[in-house]
Design an enzyme around this catalytic site. Structure first.
Site, PDB file in Angstrom:
ATOM      1  N   GLN A 176       0.814  -1.330  -0.061  1.00  0.00           N
ATOM      2  CA  GLN A 176      -0.120   0.038   0.084  1.00  0.00           C
ATOM      3  C   GLN A 176       0.855   1.296   0.033  1.00  0.00           C
ATOM      4  O   GLN A 176       0.304   2.417  -0.227  1.00  0.00           O
ATOM      5  CB  GLN A 176      -0.925   0.021   1.272  1.00  0.00           C
ATOM      6  CG  GLN A 176      -2.045  -1.003   1.012  1.00  0.00           C
ATOM      7  CD  GLN A 176      -3.007  -0.769   0.322  1.00  0.00           C
ATOM      8  OE1 GLN A 176      -3.337   0.407  -0.359  1.00  0.00           O
ATOM      9  NE2 GLN A 176      -3.742  -1.633  -0.155  1.00  0.00           N
ATOM     10  N   SER A 196       3.403  -4.060  -5.230  1.00  0.00           N
ATOM     11  CA  SER A 196       2.541  -4.825  -6.441  1.00  0.00           C
ATOM     12  C   SER A 196       2.082  -3.410  -7.319  1.00  0.00           C
ATOM     13  O   SER A 196       1.589  -2.428  -6.796  1.00  0.00           O
ATOM     14  CB  SER A 196       1.264  -5.365  -5.601  1.00  0.00           C
ATOM     15  OG  SER A 196       0.384  -5.734  -6.567  1.00  0.00           O
ATOM     16  N   HIS A 198      -0.353  -2.946  -9.296  1.00  0.00           N
ATOM     17  CA  HIS A 198      -1.840  -2.139  -9.588  1.00  0.00           C
ATOM     18  C   HIS A 198      -1.986  -1.540  -8.444  1.00  0.00           C
ATOM     19  O   HIS A 198      -3.313  -0.717  -8.460  1.00  0.00           O
ATOM     20  CB  HIS A 198      -2.788  -3.483  -9.841  1.00  0.00           C
ATOM     21  CG  HIS A 198      -3.187  -4.190  -8.582  1.00  0.00           C
ATOM     22  ND1 HIS A 198      -4.312  -3.967  -7.808  1.00  0.00           N
ATOM     23  CD2 HIS A 198      -2.477  -5.148  -7.954  1.00  0.00           C
ATOM     24  CE1 HIS A 198      -4.473  -4.912  -6.880  1.00  0.00           C
ATOM     25  NE2 HIS A 198      -3.233  -5.753  -6.891  1.00  0.00           N
ATOM     26  N   CYS A 322      -9.876  -8.020  -0.272  1.00  0.00           N
ATOM     27  CA  CYS A 322      -9.817  -9.311  -0.201  1.00  0.00           C
ATOM     28  C   CYS A 322     -11.146 -10.134   0.830  1.00  0.00           C
ATOM     29  O   CYS A 322     -11.440 -11.141   0.604  1.00  0.00           O
ATOM     30  CB  CYS A 322      -8.786  -9.975  -0.146  1.00  0.00           C
ATOM     31  SG  CYS A 322      -7.111  -9.054  -0.836  1.00  0.00           S
TER      32      CYS A 322
END
Ligand code: PLP
Length: 378
Positions: A176, A196, A198, A322
């Site tokens: 994040q 990550s 994305h 999630c």
């Protein structure tokens, strides 16, 4: 569509999209092939590695490409296990990408210890001290929480880990944080860091693991020997290059993006107050990251609010992406000691660089309408 779920994923930037398209179209050679078309693709990979390394203060040899943040987290824990480390200290508020491999490895013999957080979602460094005992340990603590935005004192936690035992390893799930805050792995003195694409306006299905020189010795994925034999599988060259471009752009614009998102956040909070909406920010403290607001609305059911906003094409979430399909209450909000009714009235509004003042105005208008109807009905 108005998108306020940037902690779940982000819209790709134009530069990242262009990079994805042009590398897919022109540089489609296999980087392992020995003719020039393959060597060119290898060159693209290495350029991406160098760009990413510069963005986080690492050397290119310390950056390993993966398929996502989850793989990077799993790899860090598996690496420690393979290196003979049999203790892991993590926290109750980690993403499942850390919690799940931790429980798998504890079934394989690693002893797992979990740190608590206070009501602001912050870990007390003294608790880490109490869980260390001079033996080699993997400490895995997230940089910034995906549900509340709470930022941990990674530099201090890494310092404590290394001063307890020089062979201990400090990993941070920075999924994040990368692309949203200044990160220098050497300044922080972390051994491993997961990211990550994305989450920072890059494509889905691509990430990286930073590992300090010589700290990464065991593969998670075995096969053809790519990534110096440590991560097999033909590389997602276009995705990796697009990730590097997205990260560089976000790092170059960090100051402007942060100021802009901070202004929008203040606008949202101010307008909600003016509209007479009663709310509480969960995990509010000076350690909260800009742009992730976990908010409890008095007398409102968070799921009902999400569904109503969805009918008006406004995206927010309850909990993390999630867990939002699951009926379980958020493990993060529970770890902070929030009661069930406070958790049930909470939503996450996460802002990104593409949000506008008009988005905020429409969000407030819809929340206010829902709030008034529900409050009268109650
Ligand atoms: N860690 C954190 C803190 C996250 O927020 C996420 C995604 O939500 C992940 C790990 C997993 O990343 P990915 O979706 O790339 O597997």
């Amino acid at each position: 569509m108005i998108y306020f779920d940037n902690a779940a994923t982000t819209k790709m930037s134009d530069a990242a999209l262009d990079a994805l398209y042009s590398v897919s179209k022109l540089q489609y050679g296999n980087p392992s092939s020995s003719y020039s078309h393959g060597r060119n693709a290898k060159g693209v990979l290495e350029e991406a590695r160098a760009i990413i390394a510069t963005c986080i203060g690492a050397s290119p040899e310390e950056v390993f490409f993966t398929s996502c943040g989850t793989e990077s987290d799993n790899w860090a824990i598996h690496q420690a296990y393979e290196a003979g480390i049999n203790r892991i200290v993590t926290s109750n508020i980690e993403h499942h990408a850390v919690l799940e491999p931790t429980s798998t490895h504890s079934r394989l013999g690693m002893r797992a210890f979990y740190l608590n957080v206070n009501a602001q979602c912050i870990i007390q460094p003294a608790e880490l001290v109490s869980k260390l005992d001079g033996q080699k340990t993997l400490v895995s603590i997230m940089f910034q929480n995906n549900e509340t935005g709470a930022k941990q004192d990674i530099k201090e936690l890494a310092r404590i880990t290394h001063s307890d035992c020089v062979d201990s390893v400090f990993h941070t799930d920075a999924v994040q944080a990368v692309g949203h805050t200044h990160i220098d792995v050497k300044e922080l003195d972390v051994d491993m860091l997961s990211a990550s694409a994305h989450k920072f306006n890059g494509p889905k299905g691509v990430g990286f693991l930073y590992a300090k020189e010589n700290k990464l010795t065991s593969p998670l994925i075995r096969g053809g020997g790519q990534e110096k034999g440590l991560r097999s599988g033909t590389e997602n060259v276009a995705g990796i290059y697009s990730m590097a471009i997205a990260l560089k752009e976000n790092c170059d614009q960090l100051k402007e993006n942060t100021m802009r998102i901070s202004r929008l956040e203040q606008l949202l909070l101010g307008e909600m107050k003016k509209a007479g909406i009663q709310y509480h920010i969960n995990a509010d403290s000076s350690n909260r990251a800009i742009g992730i607001l976990n908010i409890a609305f008095d007398g409102i059911d968070g799921e009902g609010l999400l569904n109503m906003l969805d009918m008006h094409d406004i995206c927010i979430s309850i909990g993390s992406a999630c867990t939002s399909d699951s009926k379980e209450r958020s493990h993060v909000l529970k770890a902070m000691g929030l009661d069930d009714s406070r958790i049930d009235s909470s939503v996450r509004i996460s802002m990104g660089r593409y949000n506008t003042e008009n988005d905020v105005a429409q969000l407030v208008q819809r929340i206010k309408a829902y709030y008034d109807v529900v409050r009268v009905a109650n």
